[in-house]
Scaffold this motif. Structure first.
Motif, mmCIF file in Angstrom:
data_model
loop_
_atom_site.group_PDB
_atom_site.id
_atom_site.type_symbol
_atom_site.label_atom_id
_atom_site.label_comp_id
_atom_site.label_asym_id
_atom_site.label_seq_id
_atom_site.Cartn_x
_atom_site.Cartn_y
_atom_site.Cartn_z
ATOM 1 N N GLY A 314 35.028 40.694 48.006
ATOM 2 C CA GLY A 314 36.023 40.513 46.798
ATOM 3 C C GLY A 314 37.375 40.818 47.176
ATOM 4 N N GLY A 315 38.176 41.213 46.274
ATOM 5 C CA GLY A 315 39.849 41.493 46.308
ATOM 6 C C GLY A 315 40.479 40.332 45.740
ATOM 7 N N ARG A 316 41.468 40.747 45.134
ATOM 8 C CA ARG A 316 42.198 39.736 44.381
ATOM 9 C C ARG A 316 42.930 38.875 45.216
ATOM 10 N NH1 ARG A 316 45.607 41.055 39.408
ATOM 11 N NH2 ARG A 316 45.085 38.736 39.257
ATOM 12 N N SER A 317 43.253 37.525 45.042
ATOM 13 C CA SER A 317 43.982 36.732 45.963
ATOM 14 C C SER A 317 45.566 36.639 45.395
ATOM 15 C CB SER A 317 43.625 35.132 45.838
ATOM 16 O OG SER A 317 43.734 34.725 44.643
ATOM 17 N N TRP A 318 46.239 36.219 46.391
ATOM 18 C CA TRP A 318 47.797 36.356 46.063
ATOM 19 C C TRP A 318 47.985 35.164 44.960
ATOM 20 C CZ3 TRP A 318 51.568 39.194 48.673
ATOM 21 C CH2 TRP A 318 51.141 39.743 49.778
ATOM 22 N N GLY A 476 44.758 33.860 50.430
ATOM 23 C CA GLY A 476 43.631 34.737 50.880
ATOM 24 C C GLY A 476 43.899 35.759 50.100
ATOM 25 N N THR A 477 43.252 37.090 50.371
ATOM 26 C CA THR A 477 43.346 38.319 49.581
ATOM 27 C C THR A 477 44.303 39.144 49.782
ATOM 28 O OG1 THR A 477 40.636 38.195 49.529
ATOM 29 C CG2 THR A 477 41.834 40.456 49.190
#
Length: 635
Positions: A314-318, A476-477
């Motif tokens: 997971g984690g938000r992308s730029w 990416g993240t």
């Protein structure tokens, strides 16, 4: 995979029967889904060109006959048929490239992973063949999306100029680049797809009229003499023929018999000819066929049965942070418009397009046009935001310089995938932008370090009315927020140097650029463990150099810059010049990407390989400080 294991080179295809060829096509599709699911890669484009690639290698004799692929997204099948069937490390360090690679095979002529260039390569190769007394055909495979690029039409104009140079242009028409292809060319190709075709009409006419007593032959000859008008009426391929290009098609791009017949005719023609093939992106894989966004143009690791992504933590992308903020800005300001070059979803403009369908412009694979069209929008009072991969803005430098900056126009360029991107190889690393754009007068360039700064700097950028602005961020993240502990001028102080007994100045000023903020802080920690004091600042706007930076630098003994960009002409060079101009005479060490074409690998692997990580930087800075200090540095 009984048939696939027997294919070690293109000539192995010659021994297969039509039934075996059809079975081989199915085996290749199964192979692609199975293998690309494990690694990620360009799945949809390759599923669509299985039969076309088989036919190309049966009709033409590679590598003597040069087969070139525009962009190279669709080269996996070509790799399989030319003896490269180990996809276990596709796009990973030491494995196969995701694009054609001259280092891998003599069958890969060009390492072409930017669109709309293959026809120019083909033109040059054909001219060289002619001068060398060779009559071998050059085959250029280009997608309908790539034909939206102006360079392709410049090449077509030149290819058509010589009637005796054998250039076979295979148009892979799947109605898509990433997303559905747009524009007048797309409409023209759509017309060709939906007609029954002039050739079949003329064939019927010939048979029918020649059976007619007395006047039949005369009528047929009249009909044949009027073929240009009939072609425009029945199937308007006249656009190509007006350029002097023989047109064959449209051909079912999944019918091996029809493909081989058309390509054989094209090979025997002896001059420039277009073979128009209709293919289906993602063909044979239900998850891709049912994906209306991009037909699985590029995927990460997925479950092969469902096509759903394998969880990666997971984690938000730029990109998603930018996408969200663009929609917010769109609601607040009616003058904000978005521009994309055939990459609506990859660059994060799809949510803006959904919210404001009248304020989004997809210009196709035409970055030069996008920039100057943005200049026109800005001239009439709007504020365009052109979102594009950093490496693709290289193609439009002249337009940024002369059409936007010279005219003092408020256009914002949002550069996605800036810095080291890794697995797509040398052509996709966004390592040129901060060097290239340093040359542009009045332009302002921002490099956000985290999601909050993406939002803040985008808002600051679109407030500028009289100069181009740039916001660039990584692939990416996006990492965790990196808070500031203070501010000097317009720069955020991320870490203040601790007091050092007996020292009048702190040791090191670390200028971290954008996503390198975490690296800068880690370097400071490693230096502190060696008794070296360090201040870490994020300039936020790296062009122009903040006026407060020389004064802050003077309070330190050494200045270190860390940037995810080429070292030549980058932020480090600009900082060094700013210090010289301010008569601040300090050692400056710039850490960035060496000016090399980097092999494909993960971002982390590349950063480690080029020494752009905290331990390597800290070691070199420690050695530098040691040379300035008579007292041995604490080990």
């Amino acid at each position: 995979m009984a048939l696939l294991t027997r294919i070690r080179g293109p000539r192995d295809l010659d021994r297969l029967t039509p039934g075996q060829l059809a079975a081989l096509a199915q085996e290749i599709r199964t192979f692609l889904v199975t293998e690309v699911s494990k690694t990620g890669g360009h799945l949809g484009p390759n599923l669509g060109v299985v039969e076309l690639t088989i036919a190309l290698h049966r009709v033409f004799d590679s590598p003597r006959d040069r087969i070139l692929f525009d962009t190279g997204h669709q080269s996996y099948v070509h790799k399989v048929l030319t003896g490269r069937q180990d996809f276990s490390r596709l796009r990973s360090k030491g494995g196969l490239s995701g694009y054609p690679s001259r280092a891998e095979s003599e069958h890969d002529v060009i390492e072409n992973s930017h669109a709309s260039t293959v026809l120019s390569y083909a033109d040059g190769l054909a001219k060289a063949n002619q001068l060398l007394g060779k009559n071998d055909p050059v085959v250029a495979v280009i997608g309908d999306g790539a034909l939206t690029g102006g360079m392709a039409w410049e090449a077509l104009n030149n290819i058509a100029d010589a009637k005796d140079r054998p250039v076979v242009i295979v148009v892979n028409d799947n109605e898509r680049s990433y997303s559905p292809t747009i524009g007048g060319l797309a409409n023209h190709l759509a017309t060709l797809r939906t007609t029954q075709g002039y050739e079949r009409f003329l064939s019927w006419g010939k048979d029918a009229l020649q059976r007619t007593p007395v006047v039949g032959q005369q009528l047929f000859e009249t009909l044949h003499g009027a073929k240009k008008g009939l072609k425009d009426f029945i199937a308007p391929q006249g656009m190509f023929e007006d350029l002097g290009l023989k047109y064959i098609g449209p051909i079912d791009g999944h019918d091996l018999t029809a493909l081989e017949s058309a390509l054989t005719k094209a090979r025997g023609f002896g001059g420039p000819v277009i073979v128009h093939c209709l293919t289906e992106k993602g063909r044979g894989y239900h998850a891709a066929e049912n994906n209306d966004e991009d037909r699985f143009h590029a995927v990460g690791k997925i479950h092969p049965e469902t096509g759903l992504p394998v969880s990666g933590g997971g984690g938000r992308s730029w990109t998603s942070v930018f996408a969200e903020e663009m929609v917010a800005l769109g609601h607040e300001r009616q003058d904000i418009v978005g521009i994309t070059a055939a990459m609506l979803h990859p660059v994060g403009l799809a949510p803006f397009a959904e919210a404001f369908p009248d304020r989004i412009f997809d210009v196709g694979i035409a970055e030069q046009h996008a920039v100057t069209s943005a200049a026109g929008l800005a001239t009439n009072g709007l504020h365009p935001v052109f979102a594009v991969y950093a490496t693709f803005l290289n193609r439009a430098f002249d337009q940024v310089l002369m059409d936007v900056a010279l005219h003092k126009l408020g256009v914002t360029f949002v550069l996605d995938r800036a810095g080291v991107t890794g697995d797509d190889g040398a052509s996709h690393n966004g390592m040129w932008d901060m060097s290239m754009l340093q040359l542009v007068p009045t332009l302002r360039l921002a490099a956000p370090r985290d999601a909050d700064q993406v939002r803040a700097l985008l808002r600051e950028a679109v407030e500028v009315k009289d100069a181009p602005t740039v916001v660039r961020y990584s692939k990416g993240t996006v990492g965790p927020a990196v808070p500031a502990v203070g501010r000097v001028g317009g720069m955020d102080v991320l870490r203040a140097a601790e007091e050092s007994s007996g020292a009048h100045r702190a040791d090191v000023l670390i200028v971290s650029v954008g996503a390198m903020a975490a690296t800068g802080l880690e370097v400071a920690d490693l230096l502190a463990a060696r008794g070296i004091t360090a201040t870490v600042v994020d300039p936020r706007w790296v062009k122009p150099v903040d006026r407060a930076l020389p004064g802050l630098a003077a309070e330190h003994r050494v200045v270190v810059t860390i940037e995810d960009n080429g070292r030549v002409g980058g932020v480090g060079a600009a900082v060094a010049q700013a210090l010289r101009d301010a008569d601040v005479d300090l050692p400056v060490r710039d850490f960035g990407i060496p000016q090399e074409f980097l092999d494909h690998a993960s971002r982390a692997e590349i950063l480690a390989e080029i020494g752009l990580n905290a331990p390597d930087i800290a070691r070199k800075v420690t050695a530098l400080v040691a040379t300035l200090d008579a007292t041995p540095v604490k080990a």
